[in-house]
Scaffold this active site. Structure first.
Site, PDB file in Angstrom:
ATOM      1  N   GLY A  19      -0.293 -14.086  -4.669  1.00 38.96           N
ATOM      2  CA  GLY A  19      -0.242 -12.922  -3.775  1.00 38.96           C
ATOM      3  C   GLY A  19      -1.610 -12.451  -3.318  1.00 38.96           C
ATOM      4  O   GLY A  19      -1.743 -11.358  -2.766  1.00 38.96           O
ATOM      5  N   ASP A  67     -10.741 -11.083   9.213  1.00 41.13           N
ATOM      6  CA  ASP A  67     -10.576  -9.830   8.468  1.00 41.13           C
ATOM      7  C   ASP A  67     -11.938  -9.224   8.109  1.00 41.13           C
ATOM      8  O   ASP A  67     -12.167  -8.023   8.315  1.00 41.13           O
ATOM      9  CB  ASP A  67      -9.744 -10.109   7.202  1.00 41.13           C
ATOM     10  CG  ASP A  67      -9.541  -8.856   6.374  1.00 41.13           C
ATOM     11  OD1 ASP A  67      -8.734  -8.012   6.783  1.00 41.13           O
ATOM     12  OD2 ASP A  67     -10.209  -8.723   5.327  1.00 41.13           O
ATOM     13  N   VAL A  83       0.828  -1.214   0.000  1.00 39.67           N
ATOM     14  CA  VAL A  83       0.000   0.000   0.000  1.00 39.67           C
ATOM     15  C   VAL A  83       0.865   1.267   0.000  1.00 39.67           C
ATOM     16  O   VAL A  83       0.608   2.211  -0.757  1.00 39.67           O
ATOM     17  CB  VAL A  83      -0.965   0.009   1.212  1.00 39.67           C
ATOM     18  CG1 VAL A  83      -1.879   1.226   1.151  1.00 39.67           C
ATOM     19  CG2 VAL A  83      -1.784  -1.267   1.264  1.00 39.67           C
ATOM     20  N   LYS A 135      -7.251  -2.130   9.217  1.00 40.25           N
ATOM     21  CA  LYS A 135      -8.574  -2.471   9.777  1.00 40.25           C
ATOM     22  C   LYS A 135      -8.498  -3.203  11.101  1.00 40.25           C
ATOM     23  O   LYS A 135      -9.283  -2.970  12.005  1.00 40.25           O
ATOM     24  CB  LYS A 135      -9.403  -3.277   8.782  1.00 40.25           C
ATOM     25  CG  LYS A 135      -8.751  -4.549   8.270  1.00 40.25           C
ATOM     26  CD  LYS A 135      -8.026  -4.335   6.971  1.00 40.25           C
ATOM     27  CE  LYS A 135      -7.245  -5.551   6.549  1.00 40.25           C
ATOM     28  NZ  LYS A 135      -6.866  -5.546   5.178  1.00 40.25           N
ATOM     29  N   LYS A 179     -13.586  -5.646   9.480  1.00 41.01           N
ATOM     30  CA  LYS A 179     -14.121  -4.606   8.584  1.00 41.01           C
ATOM     31  C   LYS A 179     -15.594  -4.330   8.896  1.00 41.01           C
ATOM     32  O   LYS A 179     -16.044  -3.185   8.848  1.00 41.01           O
ATOM     33  CB  LYS A 179     -13.953  -5.031   7.124  1.00 41.01           C
ATOM     34  CG  LYS A 179     -12.491  -5.034   6.688  1.00 41.01           C
ATOM     35  CD  LYS A 179     -12.319  -5.722   5.358  1.00 41.01           C
ATOM     36  CE  LYS A 179     -10.883  -5.686   4.878  1.00 41.01           C
ATOM     37  NZ  LYS A 179     -10.632  -6.618   3.773  1.00 41.01           N
ATOM     38  N   GLU A 217      -2.214 -14.225   2.280  1.00 42.47           N
ATOM     39  CA  GLU A 217      -0.978 -14.134   3.053  1.00 42.47           C
ATOM     40  C   GLU A 217      -0.395 -15.530   3.275  1.00 42.47           C
ATOM     41  O   GLU A 217      -1.111 -16.531   3.182  1.00 42.47           O
ATOM     42  CB  GLU A 217      -1.288 -13.552   4.446  1.00 42.47           C
ATOM     43  CG  GLU A 217      -2.033 -12.247   4.438  1.00 42.47           C
ATOM     44  CD  GLU A 217      -1.101 -11.063   4.277  1.00 42.47           C
ATOM     45  OE1 GLU A 217       0.076 -11.189   4.612  1.00 42.47           O
ATOM     46  OE2 GLU A 217      -1.580 -10.025   3.788  1.00 42.47           O
ATOM     47  N   GLY A 223      -4.799  -4.625  -3.259  1.00 44.64           N
ATOM     48  CA  GLY A 223      -3.844  -4.308  -4.324  1.00 44.64           C
ATOM     49  C   GLY A 223      -3.210  -2.958  -4.101  1.00 44.64           C
ATOM     50  O   GLY A 223      -3.770  -2.086  -3.423  1.00 44.64           O
ATOM     51  N   ILE A 262     -13.324   0.941  -2.794  1.00 38.29           N
ATOM     52  CA  ILE A 262     -14.759   1.304  -2.863  1.00 38.29           C
ATOM     53  C   ILE A 262     -15.069   2.285  -1.723  1.00 38.29           C
ATOM     54  O   ILE A 262     -14.819   1.971  -0.563  1.00 38.29           O
ATOM     55  CB  ILE A 262     -15.674   0.061  -2.709  1.00 38.29           C
ATOM     56  CG1 ILE A 262     -15.266  -1.054  -3.674  1.00 38.29           C
ATOM     57  CG2 ILE A 262     -17.129   0.433  -2.889  1.00 38.29           C
ATOM     58  CD1 ILE A 262     -16.044  -2.363  -3.483  1.00 38.29           C
ATOM     59  N   GLU A 270     -10.690   5.196   4.928  1.00 42.59           N
ATOM     60  CA  GLU A 270     -11.551   4.640   3.877  1.00 42.59           C
ATOM     61  C   GLU A 270     -11.019   3.322   3.332  1.00 42.59           C
ATOM     62  O   GLU A 270     -11.772   2.382   3.073  1.00 42.59           O
ATOM     63  CB  GLU A 270     -11.681   5.654   2.731  1.00 42.59           C
ATOM     64  CG  GLU A 270     -12.654   5.275   1.660  1.00 42.59           C
ATOM     65  CD  GLU A 270     -14.084   5.130   2.187  1.00 42.59           C
ATOM     66  OE1 GLU A 270     -14.684   6.136   2.555  1.00 42.59           O
ATOM     67  OE2 GLU A 270     -14.579   3.983   2.220  1.00 42.59           O
TER      68      GLU A 270
HETATM   69  N1  LIG Z   1      -2.361  -5.002   0.656  1.00 40.38           N
HETATM   70  C1  LIG Z   1      -3.604  -4.602   0.474  1.00 40.38           C
HETATM   71  O1  LIG Z   1      -4.173  -4.769  -0.603  1.00 40.38           O
HETATM   72  C2  LIG Z   1      -4.357  -3.939   1.592  1.00 40.38           C
HETATM   73  C3  LIG Z   1      -5.695  -3.535   1.384  1.00 40.38           C
HETATM   74  C4  LIG Z   1      -6.379  -2.850   2.389  1.00 40.38           C
HETATM   75  C5  LIG Z   1      -5.740  -2.624   3.605  1.00 40.38           C
HETATM   76  N2  LIG Z   1      -4.449  -3.058   3.804  1.00 40.38           N
HETATM   77  C6  LIG Z   1      -3.826  -2.797   5.105  1.00 40.38           C
HETATM   78  O2  LIG Z   1      -2.769  -1.851   4.900  1.00 40.38           O
HETATM   79  C7  LIG Z   1      -1.707  -2.127   5.813  1.00 40.38           C
HETATM   80  C8  LIG Z   1      -0.420  -2.346   5.020  1.00 40.38           C
HETATM   81  O3  LIG Z   1      -0.586  -3.473   4.177  1.00 40.38           O
HETATM   82  P1  LIG Z   1       0.509  -3.880   3.097  1.00 40.38           P
HETATM   83  O4  LIG Z   1      -0.118  -4.954   2.280  1.00 40.38           O
HETATM   84  O5  LIG Z   1       1.026  -2.673   2.403  1.00 40.38           O
HETATM   85  O6  LIG Z   1       1.651  -4.518   4.001  1.00 40.38           O
HETATM   86  P2  LIG Z   1       3.123  -4.984   3.552  1.00 40.38           P
HETATM   87  O7  LIG Z   1       3.231  -5.044   2.076  1.00 40.38           O
HETATM   88  O8  LIG Z   1       3.430  -6.201   4.338  1.00 40.38           O
HETATM   89  O9  LIG Z   1       4.057  -3.771   4.025  1.00 40.38           O
HETATM   90  C9  LIG Z   1       4.152  -3.434   5.374  1.00 40.38           C
HETATM   91  C10 LIG Z   1       5.125  -2.277   5.512  1.00 40.38           C
HETATM   92  O10 LIG Z   1       5.129  -1.862   6.875  1.00 40.38           O
HETATM   93  C11 LIG Z   1       6.465  -1.679   7.296  1.00 40.38           C
HETATM   94  N3  LIG Z   1       6.473  -1.824   8.758  1.00 40.38           N
HETATM   95  C12 LIG Z   1       6.119  -2.877   9.527  1.00 40.38           C
HETATM   96  N4  LIG Z   1       6.234  -2.582  10.838  1.00 40.38           N
HETATM   97  C13 LIG Z   1       6.672  -1.296  10.893  1.00 40.38           C
HETATM   98  C14 LIG Z   1       6.990  -0.414  11.957  1.00 40.38           C
HETATM   99  N5  LIG Z   1       6.858  -0.794  13.221  1.00 40.38           N
HETATM  100  N6  LIG Z   1       7.409   0.842  11.657  1.00 40.38           N
HETATM  101  C15 LIG Z   1       7.541   1.239  10.365  1.00 40.38           C
HETATM  102  N7  LIG Z   1       7.246   0.442   9.299  1.00 40.38           N
HETATM  103  C16 LIG Z   1       6.829  -0.802   9.570  1.00 40.38           C
HETATM  104  C17 LIG Z   1       7.254  -2.737   6.536  1.00 40.38           C
HETATM  105  O11 LIG Z   1       8.607  -2.367   6.530  1.00 40.38           O
HETATM  106  P3  LIG Z   1       9.694  -3.182   5.658  1.00 40.38           P
HETATM  107  O12 LIG Z   1       9.394  -2.831   4.234  1.00 40.38           O
HETATM  108  O13 LIG Z   1      10.991  -2.634   6.114  1.00 40.38           O
HETATM  109  O14 LIG Z   1       9.484  -4.625   5.983  1.00 40.38           O
HETATM  110  C18 LIG Z   1       6.563  -2.643   5.173  1.00 40.38           C
HETATM  111  O15 LIG Z   1       7.134  -1.615   4.394  1.00 40.38           O
HETATM  112  C19 LIG Z   1      -2.147  -3.345   6.638  1.00 40.38           C
HETATM  113  O16 LIG Z   1      -2.756  -2.900   7.807  1.00 40.38           O
HETATM  114  C20 LIG Z   1      -3.180  -4.008   5.741  1.00 40.38           C
HETATM  115  O17 LIG Z   1      -4.116  -4.764   6.477  1.00 40.38           O
HETATM  116  C21 LIG Z   1      -3.749  -3.700   2.827  1.00 40.38           C
END
Ligand SMILES: NC(=O)c1ccc[n+]([C@@H]2O[C@H](COP(=O)([O-])OP(=O)(O)OC[C@H]3O[C@@H](n4cnc5c(N)ncnc54)[C@H](OP(=O)(O)O)[C@@H]3O)[C@@H](O)[C@H]2O)c1
Length: 413
Positions: A179, A193, A15, A97, A197, A182, A295, A128, A121
């Site tokens: 992907g 999850d 994200v 979330k 939400k 998880e 995504g 959405i 959001e």
């Molecule tokens: N992926 C989606 O499609 C999606 C959709 C809706 C909501 N979300 C939510 O958005 C959030 C992020 O998701 P993501 O998929 O982007 O996760 P991700 O790809 O696993 O990336 C997580 C990021 O957080 C960093 N991080 C972890 N702990 C940290 C800390 N204590 N301080 C600073 N940085 C830290 C990691 O650092 P490093 O890079 O150094 O490891 C990484 O860059 C989650 O809460 C997820 O539930 C994700």
């Protein structure tokens, strides 16, 4: 008046990087990321090295930074970051979330105390705009119900099982390879999850502040290929649906369960990693929202929309919570359910008001019956891995016909 936005970004994963790319392509937004905080300094990043730090205080205590965007994958650290940022007079945008659902009362209190904006959001349905819609558009009393496919991983798995006739394990492995799920899929496949939400949506739809401890939910982990065959026979599909519906007593029935939907139902068209929401209200009748629920760019776009709203000082007013009569959750209703199982001893048949159909098969048995929701929430048998429980479409029954009950009991009890 439009505000200049200087962003401190926590997280540069799926994200965070998505938001970075989007902001590069939308200079008109006048929002710049000053620093990004991450954990692993060795990871290759598609951004200049000087952007990154591992010291969260460089962002949280920088007076020039007026917006913190928190998109990390550690719910406990996320709460510390968000609460410190709000207390430090910064507006905050988050997509976490789990963290928001687990800390809703504290986060509401912090917003009251600090007067800062806290927007999220992208935390439900990613691209959405469902939270702002429920918050702004639908009046409490006119909102009859919402139902939603909130989790892309489980929707992908169910689509794969249906379209390719593969079992749950195989579909999950493919989702992980692509992907869409998880490495530890528990939160997604077991319904956590979607339940997290749902708690966010219940607040904006009805002013209900609750946690997943009070929500009955089940994921897709027990869905059997025999269930898919039954669905195909009847021209149905199976979806994991979060529901909230106003009952005739004004209270709200709410849960997350796998559910059959007819092939003509809007949710039948929500396939793979997509999400969908149906909202029913007094005069508008039914509205259907459809889009990407996960995504990099899709979620980044939800985050960006919140960032853009901060330029105008937008805040959630939590209208239903603070300005309307709050709604309460009720367990006083019945559900029509399908249950498949290997052995009849796995089913607590006395929990049912009546059983309408019973099918014995060489591999799998199933029944269709009516059960009081309170009975369901108080028992555990339907969580057993050999049992698969799926709701009928329009599963909620408020009044049951006692004649039907007597008739069916004499046949099956
Ligand atoms: N992926 C989606 O499609 C999606 C959709 C809706 C909501 N979300 C939510 O958005 C959030 C992020 O998701 P993501 O998929 O982007 O996760 P991700 O790809 O696993 O990336 C997580 C990021 O957080 C960093 N991080 C972890 N702990 C940290 C800390 N204590 N301080 C600073 N940085 C830290 C990691 O650092 P490093 O890079 O150094 O490891 C990484 O860059 C989650 O809460 C997820 O539930 C994700």
């Amino acid at each position: 008046m439009k505000k200049e936005l200087v962003i401190g970004l926590f997280g540069f994963g799926v994200v965070g990087e998505g938001l970075y790319k989007i902001l590069q392509q939308t200079p008109s937004l006048k929002a710049k990321i000053k620093k990004a905080c991450i954990v692993d300094t060795q990871k290759k990043r598609n951004a200049p090295k000087e952007l990154f730090t591992t010291d969260r205080n460089e962002l949280l205590f920088d007076d020039e930074i007026n917006v913190i965007v928190e998109v990390i994958n550690d719910a406990d650290a996320a709460f510390q970051i968000v609460s410190t940022a709000l207390k430090n007079n910064k507006d905050v945008v988050s997509a976490s979330k789990k963290m928001i659902s687990e800390h809703l009362p504290e986060l509401l209190e912090l917003q009251k105390q600090t007067g800062r904006s806290f927007l999220y959001e992208a935390a439900a349905c990613a691209s959405i705009p469902v939270i702002r819609n429920l918050e702004e558009y639908y009046d409490n009393d006119l909102l009859h119900s919402f139902s939603a496919i909130l989790n892309g991983s489980t929707n992908y798995i169910l689509t794969k099982m249906y379209d390719e006739n593969v079992n749950f394990d195989k579909a999950l492995t493919t989702a992980q390879e692509l992907g869409y799920a998880e490495t530890d899929p528990k939160m997604d496949v077991e319904g956590f999850d979607a339940a997290h939400k749902l708690t966010l949506l219940l607040n904006h739809a009805y002013g209900i502040v609750t946690s997943i401890d009070t929500i009955s939910f089940l994921g897709v982990q027990n869905i059997h290929l025999a269930d898919i065959s039954v669905a195909k026979e009847k021209q149905w599909r199976i979806k994991l649906v979060a529901t909230a519906k106003t009952l005739s007593n004004g209270k709200i029935a709410t849960f997350v369960f796998p559910q059959f939907v007819s092939e003509k139902h809007h949710f039948s068209f929500v396939k793979n990693e997509f999400n969908g929401v149906i909202i029913e209200s007094g005069f508008a009748d039914q509205q259907f929202f459809y889009g990407k629920g996960a995504g990099s760019l899709a979620t980044g776009s939800g985050v960006m929309s919140d960032v853009a709203a901060l330029r105008y000082g937008y805040k959630y007013e939590y209208k239903k919570l603070y300005h309307h009569d709050k709604k309460e959750i009720s367990n006083d209703f019945y559900l029509r359910v399908y249950v498949s199982f290997n052995d009849f001893s796995q089913i607590q048949k006395d929990d049912f008001e009546w059983i309408e159909e019973w099918h014995g098969g060489s591999q799998r048995n199933y029944l269709i019956g009516v059960i009081h929701f309170d009975k369901l929430t108080q028992s555990e048998w339907w969580k057993n891995s050999d049992v698969s429980l799926i709701l009928y479409s329009d599963a909620i029954l408020e009044d049951i016909n006692l004649e039907d009950k007597k008739k069916n009991i004499s046949l099956f009890k």
